[in-house]
Design an enzyme around this catalytic site. Sequence first.
Site, PDB file in Angstrom:
ATOM      1  N   GLY A  53       0.792  -1.225   0.000  1.00  0.00           N
ATOM      2  CA  GLY A  53       0.000   0.000   0.000  1.00  0.00           C
ATOM      3  C   GLY A  53       0.821   1.270   0.000  1.00  0.00           C
ATOM      4  O   GLY A  53       0.326   2.338   0.386  1.00  0.00           O
ATOM      5  N   ALA A  70      13.039  -3.839   5.255  1.00  0.00           N
ATOM      6  CA  ALA A  70      13.451  -3.251   6.530  1.00  0.00           C
ATOM      7  C   ALA A  70      12.396  -2.308   7.110  1.00  0.00           C
ATOM      8  O   ALA A  70      12.736  -1.378   7.839  1.00  0.00           O
ATOM      9  CB  ALA A  70      14.795  -2.534   6.388  1.00  0.00           C
ATOM     10  N   GLU A 123       7.099  -5.661   9.543  1.00  0.00           N
ATOM     11  CA  GLU A 123       7.813  -6.846  10.018  1.00  0.00           C
ATOM     12  C   GLU A 123       7.425  -7.339  11.416  1.00  0.00           C
ATOM     13  O   GLU A 123       7.390  -8.559  11.651  1.00  0.00           O
ATOM     14  CB  GLU A 123       9.320  -6.579   9.965  1.00  0.00           C
ATOM     15  CG  GLU A 123       9.838  -6.460   8.548  1.00  0.00           C
ATOM     16  CD  GLU A 123      11.320  -6.109   8.498  1.00  0.00           C
ATOM     17  OE1 GLU A 123      12.111  -6.974   8.124  1.00  0.00           O
ATOM     18  OE2 GLU A 123      11.665  -4.964   8.853  1.00  0.00           O
TER      19      GLU A 123
END
Length: 738
Positions: A482, A518, A704
């Site tokens: 997104g 990351a 993450e």
Amino acid sequence: MTTETRHRVAGGIGESVLRPDGIPKVFGNFAYASDLFAAGMLWGATLRSPHAHARLTRLDIAPALAMGGVHAVLTQDDVPGFPLFGQDHQDQPVLCDGEARYWGEPVAVVAAEDLETARRAAAAIITEWEPLEPAVDPEAAEAAGEVFREMTIKRGDPSATGSVVIEGYYETATQDQAPLGPEAGLAIPDGEGGLDLYVTSQWVHVDHRQIVACLDVADDRIRCHPAGIGGAFGAREDISLHIHIAMLAMVTGRPVKMVYDRTESFVGHVKRHPSRMWYRHEADESGKLVKVEARLILDGGAYAHTSPAVLANAAFFVVGPYVCDNVVVDAAAVRTNNPPCGAMRGFGAVQTCFAYESQMDRLAARLDLDPLELRRRNALTAGDPLATSGQIIEGSLPTHEVIDALVAMPLPEPLDSGDPRHLPGGTGLTTPASAVRRGVGYALGLKNLAFSEAFDDFSEARVVLTDAGVEVHTAAIEVGQGLITVCQQIARTVLGIENVAVIWDDTSQIGSAGSTSASRQTQMTGGAVHAAAEGLRAKLLEEYDGDDLNDQGVWRAGAVLATVADICADGPVDHWVQFRHPPTHEVDEFGQGDPHAGFVVAAHRAVVDVDPELGLVKVVQIDTAQDVGTILNPQAARGQVEGGIMQGMGLAIMEELIVDDGVIRNPTFTDYLLPTFLDAPSVDMRFIEEPDHWGPFGAKGIGEPPTISSTPAVVAAVRAATGKALTRVPVRPEDLAL
């Protein structure tokens, strides 16, 4: 961070704005890389090694060249430039250099008129091999000095002791990113010695750097374009077919398309590193951590890829979101003949989280403490030093708030034994419902944000005002998370203009946006878009002496001073920014320093039902509380968290790439088990909003953390239900059966 009062516009920050790619994807109209087409294009295919380690003694391409419809057959001898590639360490041959170092390593590539001919031609190439003993044991590899990186972390007093000691040995298996869309690409020659390359990628500029070196051409001859991706999760960070189709297109002078089949995809991208970890936690009688010792080995497979950086993350987060003044860590990422490993969601923090959270649960049990109370007593927060590097945590880190929010969430209703669909084995269960055991488990996880260790991490963006609205130009890759929507929302909020389009520029049109990994793009590219939009707004207000900007133009005291048409009368007006996060630094020989730009914490609670007789597990519910900085798009955030939880659950109880003497035995979606909608648990979540010290509007990356601590939470719940130690993931039925 924008604080002044401005014209509010629909579709800005804080709204659940619909994605511009959503409807095309639902209706099947979105162009993924595998859907690309060019007139007159050829099809590519790859011949791969049938051995994990072998010497190539004969390679005869004549039978393939003799086939009708075949236009090129290329080997390592045909690489025009530097014969090796790799993000940071160029150690992998473009094609087999005479020694295959992993099962499925590319040996030759073919271009033909159609896919079937290309595949038959690849199969017709004659090869003879001298099999060599594959190195598959990571501990033996470390002993032999086959290492990509070794790290030693020493902080505090290594001789410190606690009165309560917990030791444990833990393993995590090889996990595949399993993107639904396979690796694919299209290379189109421009007739002038260059070409345009459309490929699945997470970082087109790093791809470009490697490609031009291997082709031995000037930078401006190759233009890498972002292409539609059917999932990434780290699998697209490294080169796969990029150089191969570029070589074939340059040689034939025609467009070349290549799409991996499912088995090829399993060998064509890197995996999550399997790990072996030994831990020793020492605490005082109150549960406060005194010292943590750990030894980590990550199996990097045949080539370096991002193993050195993954190892660093694993080592830096070996203690997790806890304060501990004395830490000793020895860590290594090793080279074997197993499948190459690299980036996958969580990037090293997943493996160590499973180990340290297992240790924390064992410590809580030894002290007869509630597992969350133990975590509260040791919680790392802003202003504390990171246990490993000693870096002082800046910005926000609401660890206590995350724990408290999780505790306040309701538990599910008791097992409904009247409906067999609710039981671990569903309608096929033979164990009575009365024998099913329920367990509840908890876990916390910590992760850095963006790139670390003095890496020059930046993202470029250009914001352009035209008479039709605003354009945001970037090379940042949308992998389904997104990002395009968030960039639009940021630009709308800053400029007060509703019509915003995001333009994917190729490598010749704009500088790098860095990798979509990351958990960095919302902060980095979002930060670049925010800064560029602020710069454009300031430029226009200064030029026209205005105090506001919106769709109609520049305003002052409620009157329009210049319309958008007036402003763009001589052409579009733009502002370009190269955005960087706060500086990071290399650590010293003992891992001490300031390697990270920011941190994020999350907590998970899993509720599971277990049939111990058959070894079956049903994950009933997973709840989470996560530190998010500021939520920019609530619906997108929820989607990221739900998807990440499913990947973490998969590693906990089902996902494992079976590697036997270096050979992958289950490279299909039939045999590599993935959670489906039928496996999906109920998910509730709480977002803890404490604006961070950098990034647009105080936002943090959120992609993450859902994967990191969901795995140990599920395993903790299974332990609670069964009393089994469960020191390896995924947990298999034979680990549970009575």
